[in-house]
Design a protein around this motif. Structure first.
Motif, PDB file in Angstrom:
ATOM      1  N   LEU A   1       6.871 -17.104  -5.965  1.00 51.13           N
ATOM      2  CA  LEU A   1       5.700 -16.233  -6.038  1.00 51.13           C
ATOM      3  C   LEU A   1       6.090 -14.848  -6.539  1.00 51.13           C
ATOM      4  CD1 LEU A   1       2.658 -15.904  -5.504  1.00 51.13           C
ATOM      5  CD2 LEU A   1       3.244 -15.242  -3.158  1.00 51.13           C
ATOM      6  N   ARG A   2       7.194 -14.323  -6.041  1.00 49.67           N
ATOM      7  CA  ARG A   2       7.659 -13.001  -6.493  1.00 49.67           C
ATOM      8  C   ARG A   2       8.038 -13.023  -7.978  1.00 49.67           C
ATOM      9  NH1 ARG A   2      11.673 -12.965  -2.414  1.00 49.67           N
ATOM     10  NH2 ARG A   2      10.450 -13.524  -0.620  1.00 49.67           N
ATOM     11  N   GLU A   3       8.673 -14.110  -8.412  1.00 46.45           N
ATOM     12  CA  GLU A   3       9.039 -14.233  -9.828  1.00 46.45           C
ATOM     13  C   GLU A   3       7.783 -14.382 -10.695  1.00 46.45           C
ATOM     14  OE1 GLU A   3      11.210 -14.492 -13.374  1.00 46.45           O
ATOM     15  OE2 GLU A   3      11.660 -13.616 -11.424  1.00 46.45           O
ATOM     16  N   ALA A   4       6.819 -15.150 -10.235  1.00 41.77           N
ATOM     17  CA  ALA A   4       5.562 -15.278 -10.980  1.00 41.77           C
ATOM     18  C   ALA A   4       4.858 -13.926 -11.083  1.00 41.77           C
ATOM     19  CB  ALA A   4       4.648 -16.299 -10.305  1.00 41.77           C
ATOM     20  N   ASP A   5       4.915 -13.136 -10.021  1.00 43.83           N
ATOM     21  CA  ASP A   5       4.311 -11.807 -10.035  1.00 43.83           C
ATOM     22  C   ASP A   5       5.028 -10.910 -11.039  1.00 43.83           C
ATOM     23  OD1 ASP A   5       2.527  -9.710  -9.002  1.00 43.83           O
ATOM     24  OD2 ASP A   5       4.351  -8.882  -8.119  1.00 43.83           O
ATOM     25  N   ARG A   6       6.336 -10.969 -11.059  1.00 43.07           N
ATOM     26  CA  ARG A   6       7.102 -10.162 -12.007  1.00 43.07           C
ATOM     27  C   ARG A   6       6.747 -10.543 -13.446  1.00 43.07           C
ATOM     28  NH1 ARG A   6      10.959 -10.364 -15.364  1.00 43.07           N
ATOM     29  NH2 ARG A   6      11.475 -12.541 -15.012  1.00 43.07           N
ATOM     30  N   ARG A   7       6.650 -11.837 -13.695  1.00 42.53           N
ATOM     31  CA  ARG A   7       6.313 -12.305 -15.044  1.00 42.53           C
ATOM     32  C   ARG A   7       4.870 -11.966 -15.410  1.00 42.53           C
ATOM     33  NH1 ARG A   7       9.430 -17.939 -16.280  1.00 42.53           N
ATOM     34  NH2 ARG A   7      11.472 -17.273 -15.489  1.00 42.53           N
ATOM     35  N   PHE A   8       3.967 -12.087 -14.446  1.00 43.42           N
ATOM     36  CA  PHE A   8       2.579 -11.698 -14.701  1.00 43.42           C
ATOM     37  C   PHE A   8       2.518 -10.240 -15.148  1.00 43.42           C
ATOM     38  CE2 PHE A   8      -0.819  -9.120 -12.910  1.00 43.42           C
ATOM     39  CZ  PHE A   8      -1.880  -9.547 -13.709  1.00 43.42           C
ATOM     40  N   LYS A   9       3.199  -9.370 -14.416  1.00 39.99           N
ATOM     41  CA  LYS A   9       3.162  -7.942 -14.748  1.00 39.99           C
ATOM     42  C   LYS A   9       3.760  -7.666 -16.127  1.00 39.99           C
ATOM     43  CE  LYS A   9       2.907  -6.381 -10.015  1.00 39.99           C
ATOM     44  NZ  LYS A   9       3.610  -5.840  -8.866  1.00 39.99           N
ATOM     45  N   ALA A  10       4.822  -8.368 -16.472  1.00 42.21           N
ATOM     46  CA  ALA A  10       5.425  -8.185 -17.796  1.00 42.21           C
ATOM     47  C   ALA A  10       4.447  -8.622 -18.894  1.00 42.21           C
ATOM     48  CB  ALA A  10       6.732  -8.959 -17.901  1.00 42.21           C
ATOM     49  N   LEU A  11       3.795  -9.753 -18.704  1.00 39.18           N
ATOM     50  CA  LEU A  11       2.831 -10.230 -19.685  1.00 39.18           C
ATOM     51  C   LEU A  11       1.616  -9.310 -19.744  1.00 39.18           C
ATOM     52  CD1 LEU A  11       1.873 -12.301 -21.739  1.00 39.18           C
ATOM     53  CD2 LEU A  11       0.967 -13.651 -19.831  1.00 39.18           C
ATOM     54  N   ARG A  12       1.120  -8.891 -18.586  1.00 42.08           N
ATOM     55  CA  ARG A  12      -0.008  -7.959 -18.535  1.00 42.08           C
ATOM     56  C   ARG A  12       0.321  -6.682 -19.289  1.00 42.08           C
ATOM     57  NH1 ARG A  12      -0.160  -5.007 -13.273  1.00 42.08           N
ATOM     58  NH2 ARG A  12       1.561  -4.061 -14.396  1.00 42.08           N
ATOM     59  N   ASP A  13       1.496  -6.138 -19.025  1.00 44.73           N
ATOM     60  CA  ASP A  13       1.887  -4.900 -19.691  1.00 44.73           C
ATOM     61  C   ASP A  13       2.007  -5.095 -21.194  1.00 44.73           C
ATOM     62  OD1 ASP A  13       1.870  -3.710 -17.219  1.00 44.73           O
ATOM     63  OD2 ASP A  13       4.058  -3.669 -17.011  1.00 44.73           O
ATOM     64  N   HIS A  14       2.555  -6.224 -21.607  1.00 37.83           N
ATOM     65  CA  HIS A  14       2.676  -6.505 -23.037  1.00 37.83           C
ATOM     66  C   HIS A  14       1.293  -6.600 -23.683  1.00 37.83           C
ATOM     67  CE1 HIS A  14       4.278  -8.071 -26.767  1.00 37.83           C
ATOM     68  NE2 HIS A  14       3.404  -9.050 -26.687  1.00 37.83           N
ATOM     69  N   GLU A  15       0.406  -7.344 -23.060  1.00 37.57           N
ATOM     70  CA  GLU A  15      -0.952  -7.480 -23.603  1.00 37.57           C
ATOM     71  C   GLU A  15      -1.673  -6.138 -23.635  1.00 37.57           C
ATOM     72  OE1 GLU A  15      -2.969 -10.427 -21.263  1.00 37.57           O
ATOM     73  OE2 GLU A  15      -2.293 -12.042 -22.560  1.00 37.57           O
ATOM     74  N   CYS A  16      -1.588  -5.407 -22.547  1.00 38.75           N
ATOM     75  CA  CYS A  16      -2.330  -4.150 -22.449  1.00 38.75           C
ATOM     76  C   CYS A  16      -1.730  -3.058 -23.329  1.00 38.75           C
ATOM     77  CB  CYS A  16      -2.417  -3.690 -20.992  1.00 38.75           C
ATOM     78  SG  CYS A  16      -3.434  -4.786 -19.961  1.00 38.75           S
ATOM     79  N   GLN A  17      -0.454  -3.145 -23.633  1.00 39.95           N
ATOM     80  CA  GLN A  17       0.172  -2.139 -24.491  1.00 39.95           C
ATOM     81  C   GLN A  17      -0.010  -2.470 -25.968  1.00 39.95           C
ATOM     82  OE1 GLN A  17       1.656   0.791 -23.541  1.00 39.95           O
ATOM     83  NE2 GLN A  17       0.990   0.279 -21.491  1.00 39.95           N
ATOM     84  N   GLY A  18       0.212  -3.716 -26.327  1.00 36.38           N
ATOM     85  CA  GLY A  18       0.272  -4.045 -27.737  1.00 36.38           C
ATOM     86  C   GLY A  18      -0.890  -4.802 -28.326  1.00 36.38           C
ATOM     87  N   LEU A  19      -1.669  -5.438 -27.482  1.00 38.16           N
ATOM     88  CA  LEU A  19      -2.702  -6.325 -28.014  1.00 38.16           C
ATOM     89  C   LEU A  19      -4.126  -5.902 -27.692  1.00 38.16           C
ATOM     90  CD1 LEU A  19      -0.963  -9.692 -27.072  1.00 38.16           C
ATOM     91  CD2 LEU A  19      -0.860  -8.476 -29.248  1.00 38.16           C
ATOM     92  N   VAL A  20      -4.297  -4.979 -26.768  1.00 34.55           N
ATOM     93  CA  VAL A  20      -5.628  -4.662 -26.262  1.00 34.55           C
ATOM     94  C   VAL A  20      -6.590  -4.194 -27.346  1.00 34.55           C
ATOM     95  CG1 VAL A  20      -5.182  -2.271 -25.584  1.00 34.55           C
ATOM     96  CG2 VAL A  20      -6.875  -3.614 -24.347  1.00 34.55           C
ATOM     97  N   MET A  21      -6.124  -3.443 -28.318  1.00 38.03           N
ATOM     98  CA  MET A  21      -7.025  -2.926 -29.345  1.00 38.03           C
ATOM     99  C   MET A  21      -7.520  -4.020 -30.287  1.00 38.03           C
ATOM    100  SD  MET A  21      -7.623   0.087 -28.425  1.00 38.03           S
ATOM    101  CE  MET A  21      -8.510   0.861 -29.760  1.00 38.03           C
ATOM    102  N   SER A  22      -6.919  -5.201 -30.221  1.00 35.34           N
ATOM    103  CA  SER A  22      -7.362  -6.324 -31.037  1.00 35.34           C
ATOM    104  C   SER A  22      -8.503  -7.092 -30.390  1.00 35.34           C
ATOM    105  CB  SER A  22      -6.196  -7.282 -31.293  1.00 35.34           C
ATOM    106  OG  SER A  22      -5.163  -6.606 -31.967  1.00 35.34           O
TER     107      SER A  22
END
Length: 103
Positions: free
Chosen positions: A47-68
């Motif tokens: 669960l902790r690893e899934a949370d870490r990966r979720f946050k990494a993916l969320r940050d990637h999407e919100c930083q680089g893809l959100v304007m698309s």
């Protein structure tokens, strides 16, 4: 501006709420008598690893893809903050539903 400060506070609040949800799930699992200590520890690590990966993916999407995203308007920083809030709320809802944890 006040709006940006409000969004920043909402991001922090949604982060705290997501963390509380994960702690609640760990508590529910720890109280289950039919789960061995080994399984419990493995679940919590997972669960902790899934949370870490979720946050990494969320940050990637919100930083680089959100304007698309078609519905996004406004400034980039505002869109990123809104994205983080939305993704956190979606994740909380998914976890609560999956593990039957009350809000």
């Amino acid at each position: 501006s006040d709006w940006i400060f409000c969004l920043q506070a909402a991001v922090r609040t949604s982060e705290a709420m997501l963390q509380e949800t994960i702690v609640s799930i760990e508590s529910v699992i720890s109280l289950q008598e039919n789960v061995s200590p080994y399984q419990r520890e493995a679940f919590q690590r997972g669960l902790r690893e899934a949370d870490r990966r979720f946050k990494a993916l969320r940050d990637h999407e919100c930083q680089g893809l959100v304007m698309s995203e078609p519905r996004v308007t406004g400034q980039l920083y505002e869109a990123r903050l809104m994205c983080q809030i939305e993704r956190n709320l979606e994740r909380m809802a998914t976890l609560r539903d999956r593990y039957q944890v009350a809000p």
